[in-house]
Design an enzyme around this catalytic site. Structure first.
Site, PDB file in Angstrom:
ATOM      1  N   ARG A 198      -3.575  -0.626   5.286  1.00  0.00           N
ATOM      2  CA  ARG A 198      -4.172  -1.670   4.441  1.00  0.00           C
ATOM      3  C   ARG A 198      -3.297  -2.912   4.252  1.00  0.00           C
ATOM      4  O   ARG A 198      -3.766  -4.031   4.483  1.00  0.00           O
ATOM      5  CB  ARG A 198      -4.533  -1.081   3.071  1.00  0.00           C
ATOM      6  CG  ARG A 198      -5.645  -0.082   3.139  1.00  0.00           C
ATOM      7  CD  ARG A 198      -5.736   0.707   1.856  1.00  0.00           C
ATOM      8  NE  ARG A 198      -4.579   1.576   1.687  1.00  0.00           N
ATOM      9  CZ  ARG A 198      -4.308   2.296   0.614  1.00  0.00           C
ATOM     10  NH1 ARG A 198      -5.109   2.218  -0.432  1.00  0.00           N
ATOM     11  NH2 ARG A 198      -3.247   3.069   0.561  1.00  0.00           N
ATOM     12  N   ASP A 231      -8.188   3.764   0.753  1.00  0.00           N
ATOM     13  CA  ASP A 231      -7.309   4.216   1.834  1.00  0.00           C
ATOM     14  C   ASP A 231      -8.140   4.725   3.008  1.00  0.00           C
ATOM     15  O   ASP A 231      -8.878   5.706   2.863  1.00  0.00           O
ATOM     16  CB  ASP A 231      -6.422   5.337   1.277  1.00  0.00           C
ATOM     17  CG  ASP A 231      -5.352   5.769   2.261  1.00  0.00           C
ATOM     18  OD1 ASP A 231      -5.437   5.372   3.447  1.00  0.00           O
ATOM     19  OD2 ASP A 231      -4.449   6.499   1.851  1.00  0.00           O
ATOM     20  N   CYS A 286       0.862  -1.186   0.000  1.00  0.00           N
ATOM     21  CA  CYS A 286       0.000   0.000   0.000  1.00  0.00           C
ATOM     22  C   CYS A 286       0.900   1.238   0.000  1.00  0.00           C
ATOM     23  O   CYS A 286       2.053   1.163  -0.459  1.00  0.00           O
ATOM     24  CB  CYS A 286      -0.984  -0.027   1.168  1.00  0.00           C
ATOM     25  SG  CYS A 286      -0.229  -0.032   2.810  1.00  0.00           S
TER      26      CYS A 286
HETATM   27  P1  4NP Z   1      -1.912   2.798   4.074  1.00  0.00           P
HETATM   28  O1  4NP Z   1      -2.553   4.179   4.616  1.00  0.00           O
HETATM   29  O2  4NP Z   1      -1.291   3.122   2.724  1.00  0.00           O
HETATM   30  O3  4NP Z   1      -3.077   1.884   3.971  1.00  0.00           O
HETATM   31  O4  4NP Z   1      -0.892   2.376   5.101  1.00  0.00           O
HETATM   32  C1  4NP Z   1      -1.842   5.368   4.710  1.00  0.00           C
HETATM   33  C2  4NP Z   1      -0.984   5.557   5.763  1.00  0.00           C
HETATM   34  C3  4NP Z   1      -0.289   6.744   5.877  1.00  0.00           C
HETATM   35  C4  4NP Z   1      -0.461   7.742   4.928  1.00  0.00           C
HETATM   36  C5  4NP Z   1      -1.329   7.534   3.867  1.00  0.00           C
HETATM   37  C6  4NP Z   1      -2.009   6.343   3.756  1.00  0.00           C
HETATM   38  N1  4NP Z   1       0.226   8.967   5.053  1.00  0.00           N
HETATM   39  O5  4NP Z   1       0.019   9.853   4.208  1.00  0.00           O
HETATM   40  O6  4NP Z   1       1.036   9.119   5.972  1.00  0.00           O
END
Ligand code: 4NP
Length: 182
Positions: free
Chosen positions: A25, A138, A19
């Site tokens: 995710r 997300d 991800c």
């Molecule tokens: P992930 O979610 O890709 O599902 O782990 C996110 C976690 C952090 C961030 C964006 C999406 N961020 O911008 O820090």
């Protein structure tokens, strides 16, 4: 629904779940898929990792909301530490599974310079039996509902993926049911 690419090494399968931040995710998908793989008796033949295309959270545990959602559903969320996806892994993986289309595009850019790598980069939900080809949205900037939605998608898709892994590791092509002419 998509086929699993054949394993690079017969009898083994290596999957990276990817991800953006590797705190929501793909860690959730990792924990759930690992549980299903173990239940299917495939833990010694399937290697799972999760990682992010971005490096902001490297070394951090899972997002508290992701961990709470998993814990409430009976999973162990405590062991995760975030990692960044490394392009060289594409030479060893059987499959890199992206949570959304941006993650897919980022992985495809990393894969493209080397022939044979791109076909092992797919969307995780290409293997969703209910709505194949969708994204895992997300949940980072939303409420707890988003994490529940992720868990539902991930559990459904992980079960289907493990059925295919069992077939491909038994030496069969993992064709979707009903795809062959009779
Ligand atoms: P992930 O979610 O890709 O599902 O782990 C996110 C976690 C952090 C961030 C964006 C999406 N961020 O911008 O820090």
């Amino acid at each position: 629904m998509a086929d699993l690419p054949p394993p690079r090494t017969p009898g083994e399968y290596r999957i990276a779940l990817v991800c953006l931040g590797n705190i929501c995710r793909s860690p959730m998908a990792h924990v759930v898929l690992a549980e299903r793989v173990a239940e299917a008796g495939l833990a010694d033949r399937v290697t799972l990792t999760s990682s992010g295309t971005g490096g902001w959270h490297v070394g951090n545990p899972m997002d508290d909301r992701a961990a709470a959602t998993l814990t409430h559903a009976g999973y162990d969320a405590s062991r995760h530490r975030a990692r960044r996806f490394e392009p060289a892994w594409l030479d060893e993986l059987d499959l890199a599974l992206a949570m959304d289309r941006q993650n897919l595009a980022d992985l495809a850019d990393l894969a493209d310079p080397v022939s044979g790598r791109r076909e092992r980069v797919r969307l995780f939900r290409d293997f969703d039996p209910q709505e194949p080809g969708g994204e895992v949205p997300d949940p980072y900037y939303g409420g707890s509902d988003g994490f529940e939605e992720v868990l539902t998608m991930v559990e459904r898709t992980a079960a289907s993926l493990v059925d295919r892994l069992a077939l491909v590791l038994a030496g069969h092509r993992a064709d979707p049911p009903g795809s062959r002419s009779r």
